[in-house]
Scaffold this motif. Structure first.
Motif, short mmCIF file in Angstrom:
data_model
loop_
_atom_site.label_atom_id
_atom_site.label_comp_id
_atom_site.label_asym_id
_atom_site.label_seq_id
_atom_site.Cartn_x
_atom_site.Cartn_y
_atom_site.Cartn_z
N LEU A 200 0.82 -1.21 0.00
CA LEU A 200 0.00 0.00 0.00
C LEU A 200 0.85 1.26 0.00
O LEU A 200 0.53 2.25 -0.67
CB LEU A 200 -0.95 0.00 1.20
N LYS A 201 1.93 1.22 0.76
CA LYS A 201 2.83 2.39 0.80
C LYS A 201 3.43 2.64 -0.59
O LYS A 201 3.50 3.78 -1.03
CB LYS A 201 3.92 2.14 1.85
N LEU B 161 2.13 1.71 -3.47
CA LEU B 161 1.05 2.12 -4.35
C LEU B 161 0.75 3.61 -4.23
O LEU B 161 0.54 4.29 -5.23
CB LEU B 161 -0.21 1.31 -4.04
N THR B 162 0.76 4.11 -3.01
CA THR B 162 0.35 5.50 -2.78
C THR B 162 1.49 6.51 -2.83
O THR B 162 1.25 7.69 -3.01
CB THR B 162 -0.39 5.64 -1.44
N SER B 163 2.74 6.04 -2.67
CA SER B 163 3.84 7.02 -2.61
C SER B 163 5.07 6.63 -3.43
O SER B 163 6.02 7.38 -3.46
CB SER B 163 4.27 7.22 -1.15
N PRO C 200 -7.80 10.93 -6.42
CA PRO C 200 -6.75 11.42 -5.50
C PRO C 200 -5.40 11.51 -6.22
O PRO C 200 -5.17 10.89 -7.26
CB PRO C 200 -6.71 10.34 -4.41
N TRP D 51 -2.48 10.26 -5.68
CA TRP D 51 -1.71 9.05 -5.94
C TRP D 51 -2.26 8.28 -7.14
O TRP D 51 -1.49 7.66 -7.87
CB TRP D 51 -1.61 8.17 -4.70
N VAL D 52 -3.56 8.34 -7.39
CA VAL D 52 -4.14 7.70 -8.57
C VAL D 52 -3.74 8.46 -9.83
O VAL D 52 -3.41 7.86 -10.85
CB VAL D 52 -5.68 7.59 -8.45
#
Length: 170
Positions: free
Chosen positions: A21-22, A24-26, A132, A134-135
Protein backbone atom coordinates in the motif's frame (compact mmCIF):
# COMPACT_ATOMS: atom_id res chain seq x y z
CA UNK A 1 2.19 -22.58 21.86
CA UNK A 2 -0.16 -21.41 19.09
CA UNK A 3 -0.91 -18.35 21.23
CA UNK A 4 2.63 -17.17 20.47
CA UNK A 5 3.13 -18.66 16.99
CA UNK A 6 0.05 -17.26 15.26
CA UNK A 7 0.56 -13.60 16.28
CA UNK A 8 4.21 -13.82 15.22
CA UNK A 9 3.17 -15.32 11.88
CA UNK A 10 0.59 -12.57 11.35
CA UNK A 11 3.32 -9.95 11.38
CA UNK A 12 4.32 -11.09 7.90
CA UNK A 13 1.05 -10.48 6.02
CA UNK A 14 0.41 -7.23 7.88
CA UNK A 15 3.82 -5.79 6.95
CA UNK A 16 3.60 -7.11 3.37
CA UNK A 17 0.25 -5.33 2.91
CA UNK A 18 1.60 -2.12 4.45
CA UNK A 19 4.61 -2.27 2.10
CA UNK A 20 2.41 -2.78 -0.96
CA UNK A 21 0.00 0.00 0.00
CA UNK A 22 2.83 2.39 0.80
CA UNK A 23 4.40 1.71 -2.61
CA UNK A 24 1.05 2.12 -4.35
CA UNK A 25 0.35 5.50 -2.78
CA UNK A 26 3.84 7.02 -2.61
CA UNK A 27 6.20 4.96 -4.80
CA UNK A 28 8.34 4.31 -1.74
CA UNK A 29 8.72 1.40 0.65
CA UNK A 30 10.25 2.61 3.90
CA UNK A 31 13.26 0.65 5.14
CA UNK A 32 11.56 0.02 8.47
CA UNK A 33 9.12 -2.38 6.78
CA UNK A 34 11.85 -4.66 5.42
CA UNK A 35 13.84 -4.36 8.64
CA UNK A 36 10.78 -5.22 10.72
CA UNK A 37 10.14 -8.28 8.55
CA UNK A 38 13.72 -9.43 9.06
CA UNK A 39 13.63 -8.75 12.80
CA UNK A 40 10.28 -10.52 13.23
CA UNK A 41 11.55 -13.54 11.30
CA UNK A 42 13.97 -14.48 14.07
CA UNK A 43 11.44 -15.01 16.89
CA UNK A 44 8.86 -16.41 14.46
CA UNK A 45 11.38 -18.97 13.20
CA UNK A 46 12.50 -19.92 16.69
CA UNK A 47 8.98 -20.64 17.94
CA UNK A 48 7.67 -22.14 14.70
CA UNK A 49 9.04 -25.59 15.32
CA UNK A 50 10.79 -25.60 11.96
CA UNK A 51 14.06 -27.56 11.96
CA UNK A 52 17.25 -25.51 12.04
CA UNK A 53 18.14 -26.78 8.58
CA UNK A 54 14.91 -25.26 7.20
CA UNK A 55 15.58 -21.99 8.99
CA UNK A 56 19.07 -22.00 7.47
CA UNK A 57 17.51 -22.50 4.03
CA UNK A 58 15.23 -19.53 4.73
CA UNK A 59 18.29 -17.40 5.43
CA UNK A 60 19.97 -18.61 2.23
CA UNK A 61 16.82 -17.91 0.20
CA UNK A 62 16.58 -14.42 1.69
CA UNK A 63 20.22 -13.72 0.81
CA UNK A 64 19.71 -15.06 -2.71
CA UNK A 65 16.64 -12.87 -3.14
CA UNK A 66 18.62 -9.86 -1.93
CA UNK A 67 21.23 -10.52 -4.63
CA UNK A 68 18.42 -10.93 -7.19
CA UNK A 69 16.79 -7.70 -6.01
CA UNK A 70 20.09 -5.84 -6.24
CA UNK A 71 20.52 -7.08 -9.80
CA UNK A 72 16.99 -6.03 -10.77
CA UNK A 73 17.58 -2.63 -9.15
CA UNK A 74 20.93 -2.21 -10.95
CA UNK A 75 19.18 -3.01 -14.24
CA UNK A 76 16.60 -0.31 -13.45
CA UNK A 77 13.70 -2.77 -13.45
CA UNK A 78 12.63 -2.25 -9.82
CA UNK A 79 13.27 0.27 -7.10
CA UNK A 80 15.57 -0.24 -4.14
CA UNK A 81 12.67 -0.61 -1.71
CA UNK A 82 11.15 -3.25 -3.97
CA UNK A 83 14.38 -5.25 -3.90
CA UNK A 84 14.59 -5.09 -0.12
CA UNK A 85 10.93 -6.06 0.29
CA UNK A 86 11.46 -8.97 -2.13
CA UNK A 87 14.37 -10.25 -0.04
CA UNK A 88 12.59 -9.81 3.30
CA UNK A 89 9.51 -11.65 2.02
CA UNK A 90 11.59 -14.45 0.48
CA UNK A 91 13.27 -14.92 3.85
CA UNK A 92 9.90 -15.91 5.33
CA UNK A 93 9.10 -18.24 2.41
CA UNK A 94 12.16 -20.44 2.58
CA UNK A 95 12.62 -23.30 0.18
CA UNK A 96 10.66 -24.35 -1.88
CA UNK A 97 8.04 -21.73 -0.95
CA UNK A 98 10.17 -19.05 -2.61
CA UNK A 99 9.45 -20.59 -6.01
CA UNK A 100 5.71 -20.07 -5.58
CA UNK A 101 6.37 -16.60 -4.18
CA UNK A 102 8.37 -15.60 -7.27
CA UNK A 103 5.77 -17.13 -9.60
CA UNK A 104 2.86 -15.36 -7.88
CA UNK A 105 4.85 -12.11 -7.79
CA UNK A 106 5.57 -12.34 -11.52
CA UNK A 107 1.90 -13.05 -12.30
CA UNK A 108 0.78 -10.18 -10.07
CA UNK A 109 3.39 -7.96 -11.72
CA UNK A 110 1.97 -8.77 -15.15
CA UNK A 111 -1.57 -8.04 -13.99
CA UNK A 112 -0.39 -4.82 -12.35
CA UNK A 113 1.33 -3.76 -15.56
CA UNK A 114 -1.82 -4.38 -17.60
CA UNK A 115 -3.92 -2.46 -15.08
CA UNK A 116 -1.54 0.51 -15.09
CA UNK A 117 -1.33 0.50 -18.89
CA UNK A 118 -5.12 0.52 -19.03
CA UNK A 119 -5.17 3.39 -16.55
CA UNK A 120 -2.66 5.29 -18.68
CA UNK A 121 -4.34 4.51 -22.02
CA UNK A 122 -6.53 7.59 -21.99
CA UNK A 123 -9.86 5.77 -21.81
CA UNK A 124 -10.05 6.43 -18.11
CA UNK A 125 -8.69 10.00 -18.27
CA UNK A 126 -11.94 11.62 -17.04
CA UNK A 127 -12.07 9.32 -14.02
CA UNK A 128 -8.38 9.78 -13.27
CA UNK A 129 -8.64 13.57 -13.47
CA UNK A 130 -10.89 13.71 -10.41
CA UNK A 131 -9.09 10.99 -8.48
CA UNK A 132 -6.75 11.42 -5.50
CA UNK A 133 -3.19 12.54 -6.24
CA UNK A 134 -1.71 9.05 -5.94
CA UNK A 135 -4.14 7.70 -8.57
CA UNK A 136 -3.31 10.59 -10.91
CA UNK A 137 0.38 9.76 -10.42
CA UNK A 138 -0.30 6.13 -11.33
CA UNK A 139 -2.16 7.30 -14.44
CA UNK A 140 0.60 9.66 -15.57
CA UNK A 141 2.23 8.55 -18.80
CA UNK A 142 5.77 7.30 -18.51
CA UNK A 143 5.61 6.80 -14.76
CA UNK A 144 7.10 3.90 -12.87
CA UNK A 145 5.24 0.83 -11.64
CA UNK A 146 4.79 0.34 -7.90
CA UNK A 147 6.16 -3.22 -8.01
CA UNK A 148 5.88 -3.50 -4.23
CA UNK A 149 2.18 -4.15 -4.85
CA UNK A 150 3.02 -7.26 -6.92
CA UNK A 151 5.54 -8.38 -4.29
CA UNK A 152 2.92 -8.03 -1.54
CA UNK A 153 0.31 -9.95 -3.56
CA UNK A 154 2.84 -12.68 -4.33
CA UNK A 155 3.84 -12.85 -0.67
CA UNK A 156 0.25 -13.16 0.52
CA UNK A 157 -0.57 -15.83 -2.07
CA UNK A 158 2.54 -17.90 -1.28
CA UNK A 159 2.55 -17.40 2.48
CA UNK A 160 0.57 -20.56 3.33
CA UNK A 161 3.27 -22.57 1.51
CA UNK A 162 6.14 -20.82 3.25
CA UNK A 163 8.43 -22.68 5.61
CA UNK A 164 7.24 -21.00 8.81
CA UNK A 165 3.54 -21.18 7.97
CA UNK A 166 3.83 -24.87 7.13
CA UNK A 167 5.75 -25.53 10.36
CA UNK A 168 3.04 -23.89 12.47
CA UNK A 169 -0.12 -24.69 10.54
CA UNK A 170 0.95 -28.02 9.10
Amino acid sequence: MHAIQIPLLMIFPVLAVIGGLKDLTSYTIPNWISLALIAAFVPAALVSGAPLSQIGLCLAVGLGALVLGMGLFAAGWIGGGDGKLLAACALWMGWPGALMFLLYTALAGGALTLAILTLRSGYLAPAVAGAPAWVRRLGATGGDLPYGVAIAIGALAAFPRGTLALAVLG
